[in-house]
Write a protein that holds these residues in place. Structure first.
Motif, PDB file in Angstrom:
ATOM      1  N   THR A  88      42.875  34.360  35.572  1.00  0.00           N
ATOM      2  CA  THR A  88      44.367  33.673  34.989  1.00  0.00           C
ATOM      3  C   THR A  88      45.048  34.927  35.338  1.00  0.00           C
ATOM      4  OG1 THR A  88      43.243  32.397  33.355  1.00  0.00           O
ATOM      5  CG2 THR A  88      45.622  33.105  32.964  1.00  0.00           C
ATOM      6  N   GLY A  89      45.145  36.124  34.919  1.00  0.00           N
ATOM      7  CA  GLY A  89      45.706  37.283  35.503  1.00  0.00           C
ATOM      8  C   GLY A  89      46.245  37.477  36.835  1.00  0.00           C
ATOM      9  N   ALA A  90      44.834  37.337  37.653  1.00  0.00           N
ATOM     10  CA  ALA A  90      44.892  37.423  39.127  1.00  0.00           C
ATOM     11  C   ALA A  90      46.009  36.429  39.532  1.00  0.00           C
ATOM     12  CB  ALA A  90      43.757  37.120  39.733  1.00  0.00           C
ATOM     13  N   SER A  91      45.799  35.078  39.102  1.00  0.00           N
ATOM     14  CA  SER A  91      46.747  33.970  39.698  1.00  0.00           C
ATOM     15  C   SER A  91      48.093  34.421  39.533  1.00  0.00           C
ATOM     16  CB  SER A  91      46.365  32.518  38.847  1.00  0.00           C
ATOM     17  OG  SER A  91      45.123  32.225  39.469  1.00  0.00           O
ATOM     18  N   GLU A  92      48.226  34.787  38.117  1.00  0.00           N
ATOM     19  CA  GLU A  92      49.730  35.137  37.457  1.00  0.00           C
ATOM     20  C   GLU A  92      50.289  36.154  38.460  1.00  0.00           C
ATOM     21  OE1 GLU A  92      49.511  35.854  33.369  1.00  0.00           O
ATOM     22  OE2 GLU A  92      49.396  33.733  33.115  1.00  0.00           O
ATOM     23  N   THR A  93      49.378  37.150  38.593  1.00  0.00           N
ATOM     24  CA  THR A  93      49.969  38.391  39.309  1.00  0.00           C
ATOM     25  C   THR A  93      50.196  38.072  40.832  1.00  0.00           C
ATOM     26  OG1 THR A  93      48.734  39.803  38.127  1.00  0.00           O
ATOM     27  CG2 THR A  93      49.371  40.821  40.290  1.00  0.00           C
ATOM     28  N   LEU A  94      49.328  36.959  41.723  1.00  0.00           N
ATOM     29  CA  LEU A  94      49.774  36.805  42.766  1.00  0.00           C
ATOM     30  C   LEU A  94      50.943  35.860  42.745  1.00  0.00           C
ATOM     31  CD1 LEU A  94      48.700  36.520  45.788  1.00  0.00           C
ATOM     32  CD2 LEU A  94      47.456  34.272  45.165  1.00  0.00           C
ATOM     33  N   ALA A  95      50.986  34.807  41.850  1.00  0.00           N
ATOM     34  CA  ALA A  95      52.256  34.048  41.963  1.00  0.00           C
ATOM     35  C   ALA A  95      53.697  34.991  41.982  1.00  0.00           C
ATOM     36  CB  ALA A  95      52.390  33.098  40.686  1.00  0.00           C
ATOM     37  N   ALA A  96      53.606  35.989  41.150  1.00  0.00           N
ATOM     38  CA  ALA A  96      54.806  36.963  40.843  1.00  0.00           C
ATOM     39  C   ALA A  96      54.977  37.459  42.241  1.00  0.00           C
ATOM     40  CB  ALA A  96      54.411  37.920  39.757  1.00  0.00           C
TER      41      ALA A  96
END
Length: 538
Positions: A88-96
């Motif tokens: 989840t954290g990785a997806s949010e970081t990548l989206a940002a």
């Protein structure tokens, strides 16, 4: 040692998988420059590659506090979080991160360059894979070529070939490779397929920009030989043949070929007209060519203004005035004073004709209009604008009307201003015409001495500087001509000096010598407006 030397050694060590050694070297680099962001990016990557994703994420986060827009640090945050199993954290970081990079191909290529420089090819492939959609030919071509290079470095020949084929088929518009990484990528593409016309075209562009002209020409010629249907290759070759090889006929053939391949390209048509001007095509011939493609003429202000200029040069001043009235011009670098100059010239020439025909009120109105620039020309009048020619002819009109006081006032105004001749390098340099009309005004005011002083200044300056060797100053701005085709500055100086001398000789009454000088000006530059206009004075 400088921090850059340690950084380069760390890249080499990383590429060999010696992550501990690389971390030591990158630490030394950062000891000397803690804000070397490429080094900080590499340190975070080395922590991750050494199996320390927590340290990698922490160091990357520290970098982002220094620069919130550091793509490398943000990408390492994403990779480190992903390695820790936080999907989840990785997806949010990548989206940002992807929002931050805005889908700009150059941002992705620069980040991939950083990874590839340290031998981290998989990371570079992962970065470009986020934006390079398979073989979509609408994507920036260098994305495909770079992926091809990266796949080659990871021994995936099939994928490398597929990506390079996509690059070869991609739209080349607005693609300007310019970095050392681009150079490596394109050279690898040509080694893999010497018949890749697109890669050779791009490499030619890059090399020409880096002043490696002969190598650029060779690649463009190879590109043209492989595929002759790409107009821009022919256009680029035309520029190189004219500017770097002094082969005007080859330049003409190439540019005519470029235009024949795309007859809707107004820029190439404008450049072709400029080349014809350099080659000495007569105003009548150039006008004939422009009229045959009149729909293109209206697409560019500079091309349209050449059309207006030719109308004035050919004495079709009414048509020039009408053409200027019906268009809204937009200022551009190098075009300063051109639209307004043709506006003034057209009105003054029409006024002279009305004066000769005895239509004095019409002449007066035209000259008064010449003093006020209409808004559609896109320029206001410069402070201290030289208008000696307008006021001289206003004085002549008032004199013909019997209005001696007004005439004397106009002649006095026309007699003032800068009286020292100068070169004609920049658009706001003192035109010799204005000094000539100062002298003509002094003749009207009854001062032969003041008049001759100005005429002699023109002759003396011209004779002193006729054979000068001229160079453009390093800080030159607002050059008066379109400089895609390099000018022969010594020839321009000769034309300017001979024109100046011709004007001075007219004022001194030496009409035979003046005519010979102006004839030589027209021989050297068949499109010289001033020489053609002032030949009509005798």
């Amino acid at each position: 040692w400088q921090d850059s030397a340690y950084f380069s050694l760390a890249q080499i060590a990383c590429g060999k998988g010696a992550y501990g050694e690389a971390l030591d070297l990158i630490g030394r680099s950062l000891d000397r420059n803690a804000r070397n962001y490429r080094a900080r990016h590499l340190k975070a990557a080395l922590h991750r590659k050494a199996g320390r994703p927590v340290e990698a994420a922490a160091f990357a986060a520290e970098t982002l506090k220094l620069d919130v827009a550091d793509f490398g640090a943000a990408n390492e945050c994403y990779l480190a979080v992903a390695e820790q199993g936080n999907d989840t954290g990785a997806s949010e970081t990548l989206a940002a991160l992807m929002r931050l990079m805005r889908g700009d191909a150059h941002n992705y290529l620069n980040l991939a360059d950083d990874y590839a420089g340290a031998g981290l090819y998989e990371e570079a492939i992962d970065v470009l894979g986020r934006i390079a959609d398979g073989v979509n030919t609408g994507i920036y071509p260098m994305l495909h070529y770079t992926l091809g290079y990266l796949y080659e470095r990871t021994d995936r020949a099939g994928e490398a070939a597929a990506c390079r084929l996509a690059g070869q088929q991609a739209t080349p518009d607005y693609c300007f490779p310019n970095s050392l990484f681009d150079l490596v990528v394109l050279e690898s593409a040509i080694r893999a397929n010497p018949l890749d016309a697109q890669a050779r075209y791009f490499l030619g562009n890059l090399l020409y920009d880096k002043k490696r002209f002969e190598e650029a020409i060779e690649h463009w010629e190879e590109s043209r030989n492989i595929y002759a249907g790409f107009a821009t290759v022919h256009r680029n070759l035309a520029l190189a043949y004219f500017n770097k090889r002094d082969e005007p006929e080859a330049a003409k053939q190439s540019l005519e070929c470029a235009f024949s391949l795309n007859k809707n390209d107004a820029r190439v048509f404008y450049e072709l007209d400029q080349l014809y001007k350099k080659l000495g095509y007569s105003p009548a011939k150039r006008f004939e060519i422009l009229e045959a493609h009149i729909s293109l003429v209206g697409k560019r202000d500079d091309l349209y203004l050449e059309y207006v200029t030719l109308l004035n040069t050919l004495g079709r001043n009414e048509e020039a005035t009408a053409a200027l009235t019906t268009r809204i011009f937009h200022p551009w670098e190098g075009g300063e004073g051109k639209a307004t100059g043709q506006y003034v010239l057209a009105h003054v020439e029409l006024a002279k004709r009305r004066l000769n025909d005895g239509l004095l009120q019409e002449a007066l109105t035209l000259l008064q209009q010449a003093l006020v620039y209409p808004p559609n020309l896109g320029e206001g009048k410069l402070a201290g604008a030289q208008e000696n020619n307008i006021y001289y002819h206003l004085g002549c009109v008032h004199e013909a009307l019997g209005e001696q006081t007004e005439a004397a006032h106009c002649f006095l105004t026309a007699s003032r201003g800068l009286e020292e001749p100068a070169s004609a390098m920049y658009y706001n340099d003192q035109p010799p015409d204005m000094i000539f009309y100062q002298g003509m005004a002094w003749l009207k005011l009854g001062s032969d001495q003041e008049a001759k002083r100005r005429f002699n200044k023109l002759v003396d300056f011209a004779e002193k500087h006729l054979f000068d060797h001229v160079k453009i100053d390093y800080f030159a701005v607002s050059l008066p001509d379109f400089l895609v085709f390099e000018d022969n500055l010594d020839k321009r100086n000769e034309v300017h000096c001979r024109y100046m001398r011709g004007l001075g000789l007219i004022g001194l009454g030496q009409t035979v010598q003046a005519e010979a000088e102006l004839d030589e000006v027209i021989r050297l530059d068949s499109n010289h407006q001033g020489a053609r206009i002032h030949k009509r004075l005798y």
